[in-house]
Design a protein around this motif. Structure first.
Motif: not given
Length: 300
Positions: A46-53, A82-85, A88-93
């Motif tokens: 697990e390298i990071t989280s797409f969460v609200s800063p 959904k925003r995080g998903i 993440a998908l846009a980043s290539g996850a």
């Protein structure tokens, strides 16, 4: 006593370990840490989280971390909504982790929803991710004890795991969020889960709040679990669970397993070198037994 010949360690230090830091670890340091951990032999991380800063500022550089360090088959990122998903998908996850607590009080403190409400929102995302061919890891918080409700009934943990399994998740990571589980509880719960959900990939996630993480890992091994989350240096905790100190220290877990003749594929020297990269940038002393022994040996 029958124990496995090999165990998979899912390294969670860069995500679960650093998310609770009071210091913001520079992005370049995170990437150096992650790359060094890959070199140490981990196959999943697990390298990071797409969460609200706003809520978890330590993860505000998720996209940049993915750009530099996410090009690995075993990369996992946390996505709370959904925003995080979408990010993440846009980043290539290709693999994402979602999370939910068994305890409604924990969920309300964390995401302002009961467990039932959280499930209603989560299940459609899981189905959508699976339709897109994404590996989905479901992290089950407060599987043993809750800081607000106390002891959690094993039947409640099983019921939540069953719903998620039926929804199509690929893996369940079952967590002792506040580090209060005993080896007896761990053996009992994982024996139950393995019996009732035999086809589900399952990992155990222990915190070392009361210094029982290694004992709980051993008990879980005896119950048939062969996948364990661990955090390099014992970094981590949970920002939404009072009393949750660091995770099980990866180096101590690996040392114990190797002494027991169980292969992990992890090089302990390279793991300790990875920890040395991040140590100057974190807010507390990394006091795992094996890492301290390594530093003493290096300085002598």
């Amino acid at each position: 006593m029958e124990l496995p010949q090999s165990v998979e360690i899912i390294e969670v230090g860069p995500r679960d370990g650093l998310q609770n830091e009071s210091n913001f670890v520079p992005t370049q340091v995170k990437n150096e840490f992650i790359i060094a951990l890959w070199r140490a032999g981990f196959k999943e991380m697990e390298i990071t989280s797409f969460v609200s800063p706003k809520w978890v500022p330590q993860m505000k550089d998720a996209a940049e971390v993915m750009r530099v360090s996410g090009d690995h088959q075993g990369t996992i990122v946390l996505t709370p909504n959904k925003r995080g998903i979408d990010a993440a998908l846009a980043s290539g996850a290709k693999a994402v982790a979602v999370f939910i607590g068994v305890s409604s009080s924990f969920n309300q403190k964390n995401i302002n929803k009961t467990t039932e409400e959280a499930l209603d929102g989560l299940l459609p995302h899981i189905r959508s991710l699976k339709e897109d061919g994404i590996f989905v890891r479901a992290c089950i918080s407060t599987a043993f004890h809750c800081p607000y409700e106390g002891e959690i009934a094993p039947a409640d943990t099983l019921a939540l795991c069953r719903v998620l399994s039926d929804a199509g998740v690929d893996e369940l990571s079952v967590a002792d969020t506040i580090g209060k589980a005993t080896p007896k509880e761990s053996f009992s719960l994982f024996t139950l889960l393995k019996k009732e959900l035999p086809e589900v990939l399952m990992a155990a996630h222990f915190h070392d709040t009361r210094k029982m993480a290694l004992a709980n890992i051993y008990a879980s091994l005896c119950a048939g679990i062969t996948r364990f989350d661990a955090s390099a240096g014992g970094l981590g905790g949970c920002p939404f669970a009072p009393g949750a100190s660091g995770n099980a220290a990866t180096e101590d877990v690996v040392y114990m397993l190797h002494r027991m003749g169980i292969d992990t594929g992890v090089d302990l020297n390279l793991l300790n070198e990875a920890i040395r990269i991040v140590e100057p940038h974190v807010s507390r002393e990394l006091d795992s037994w094996y890492y301290q022994s390594y530093k003493e040996e290096q300085s002598s």
